[in-house]
Design an enzyme around this catalytic site. Structure first.
Site, short mmCIF file in Angstrom:
data_model
loop_
_atom_site.label_atom_id
_atom_site.label_comp_id
_atom_site.label_asym_id
_atom_site.label_seq_id
_atom_site.Cartn_x
_atom_site.Cartn_y
_atom_site.Cartn_z
N LYS A 57 0.97 -1.08 0.19
CA LYS A 57 -0.12 0.10 -0.06
C LYS A 57 0.77 1.56 -0.03
CE LYS A 57 -3.67 -2.58 0.89
NZ LYS A 57 -4.84 -2.70 -0.29
N HIS B 288 -6.62 -13.30 -7.51
CA HIS B 288 -7.48 -12.05 -7.12
C HIS B 288 -8.87 -12.28 -7.56
CE1 HIS B 288 -8.98 -8.36 -5.18
NE2 HIS B 288 -7.95 -8.61 -4.38
#
Length: 443
Positions: free
Chosen positions: A141, A260
């Site tokens: 992140k 994902h």
């Protein structure tokens, strides 16, 4: 036959028998009128049949309709064709207010036409030389905006601190601020540096998802040339055809494949329309992937414990009995198709670790993004905190302690020899995600 369980909400005045028959016909051989070419084939051999209907308890106008489809309706080894037939058109039917595919039973004869995951759980453990505990990961992140060099630095710090994997976020592909080739190079450098310092095999999920299959395979080839162990794909936005193509490449070239599920909630979140994630999970096991995100039960994303454990078993186990208390409508035999590791990711931190180990067991990946990078001392201490509390929980479980009841005490005891964990426990001691579930079991 392939068996399907549909949650059908008919329009007012439409009897459930008519609605169920319409679903079976529209998703197999039927159309809106009789056509003369019906006489040129054996419709009895090819048509879908609605063979049972149950009213949904507590719902006024919802029914579970069970439909059987002959295997000859489907192309071998094609998830794309299977879904095109079963849910491709029928969900827009005017006679239905809503339609949700709750579960599929894939017969062994059809399962055998798929190669499934590139490697599977045991082969992955052998490649990584890591046994007896869940694997630890971290999503880098901020997910967008970092340069490739700063991105690689974060990867190195997390892996050096004790994580097994770091991960590209699902929407990191090849944007102007960080082109894919630069990211791959800096991440590979970070990975090898962390491996040299820790003596452990490390991985970074390099997202190979691209706008077309040729570009996707080009990225996977470059990852293989760099010698990294794993690549990643967004299987719903990328599509099942692309996913199976990449899975076949990974199998042939020794790459693990992380999956994902970006976009899944658009399809599966509404209780009465769309498709349940357990169906998407089964489809992924057939199409191919070694990891898939499965929710956390305790984190920020939707997913109750029983429902989540139901499809986690469908991902990992070889034979799963019907169990409506966990949302499993059919007994499923995977006839030794390799299993998939569930990935718990989304809003989890060190205080969740005892529950995660207790819920998911050893064959899982526990992924802490903000729960690593949000540590007040930095990325590497965040990774240290997660590794320490994981090993404390595994040791306590192996000693016979009850993680569900004693989890908080286990974490506090571990803080005595880890200042990094103590700092993490202090920061996140009051962070919880307590919202009512949208998708609840009927039984």
């Amino acid at each position: 036959d392939i068996l399907a369980a549909f949650r059908v909400t008919p329009q007012p005045g439409v009897p459930p028998e008519e609605a169920g028959a319409a679903v079976a016909a529209e998703s197999s051989t039927g159309t809106w009128t009789t056509v003369w070419t019906d006489g040129l084939t054996s419709l009895d051999r090819y048509k879908g049949r609605c063979y049972h209907i149950d009213a949904v308890p507590g719902e006024e106008n919802q029914y579970i309709c069970y439909v059987a489809y002959p295997l000859d309706l489907f192309e071998e080894g094609s998830v794309t064709n299977m879904f095109t037939s079963i849910v491709g058109n029928v969900s827009g039917f005017k006679a239905l207010r809503a339609l949700r595919l709750e579960d599929l039973r894939i017969p062994p004869a059809y399962v055998k036409t798929f190669q499934g995951p590139p490697h599977g759980i045991q082969v992955e453990r052998d490649k990584l030389n890591k046994y007896g505990r869940p694997l630890l990961g971290c999503t880098i992140k901020p997910k967008l905006g970092l340069s490739a060099k700063n991105y690689g630095r974060a990867v190195y710090e997390c892996l050096r601190g004790g994580l097994d994997f770091t991960k590209d976020d699902e929407n990191v592909n090849s944007q102007p601020f960080m082109r894919w080739r630069d990211r791959f190079l800096f991440c590979a450098e970070a990975l090898y540096k962390a491996q040299a310092e820790t003596g452990e095999i490390k991985g970074h999920y390099l997202n190979a998802t691209a706008g077309n299959c040729d570009e996707m395979i080009k990225r996977a080839v470059f990852a293989r040339e760099l010698g990294v162990p794993i690549v990643m794909h967004d299987y719903l936005t990328g599509g099942f055809t692309a996913n199976t193509t990449l899975s076949n490449y990974c199998r042939d070239n020794g790459l693990l494949l992380h999956i994902h599920r970006a976009m899944h909630a658009v399809i599966d979140r509404q209780k009465n329309h769309g498709m349940h994630f357990r169906v998407l999970a089964k489809a992924l096991r057939m199409s191919g992937g070694d990891h898939i995100h499965s929710g956390t039960v305790v984190g920020k994303l939707e997913g109750g414990r029983n429902i989540t454990l139901g499809f986690v078993d469908l991902l990992r186990d070889d034979f799963i009995e019907k169990d409506r208390t966990r949302g499993i409508y059919f007994t499923q035999d995977w006839v030794s198709l390799p299993g998939v590791l569930p990935v718990a990711s989304g809003g989890i931190h060190v205080w969740h670790m005892p529950a995660l180990v207790e819920i998911f067991g050893d064959d899982s990946v526990l992924q802490f993004g903000g729960g690593t990078l949000g540590h007040p001392w930095g990325n590497a201490p965040g990774a240290v905190a997660n590794r320490v509390v994981l090993e404390a929980c595994v040791q306590a479980r192996n000693e016979g302690r009850d993680l569900a009841r004693e989890g908080x005490d286990i974490x506090r005891e571990a803080t005595k020899w880890s200042p990094e964990l103590a700092a993490a426990c202090e920061v996140w001691k009051e962070i919880t995600f307590t919202f009512e579930e949208v998708d609840k079991l009927d039984y």
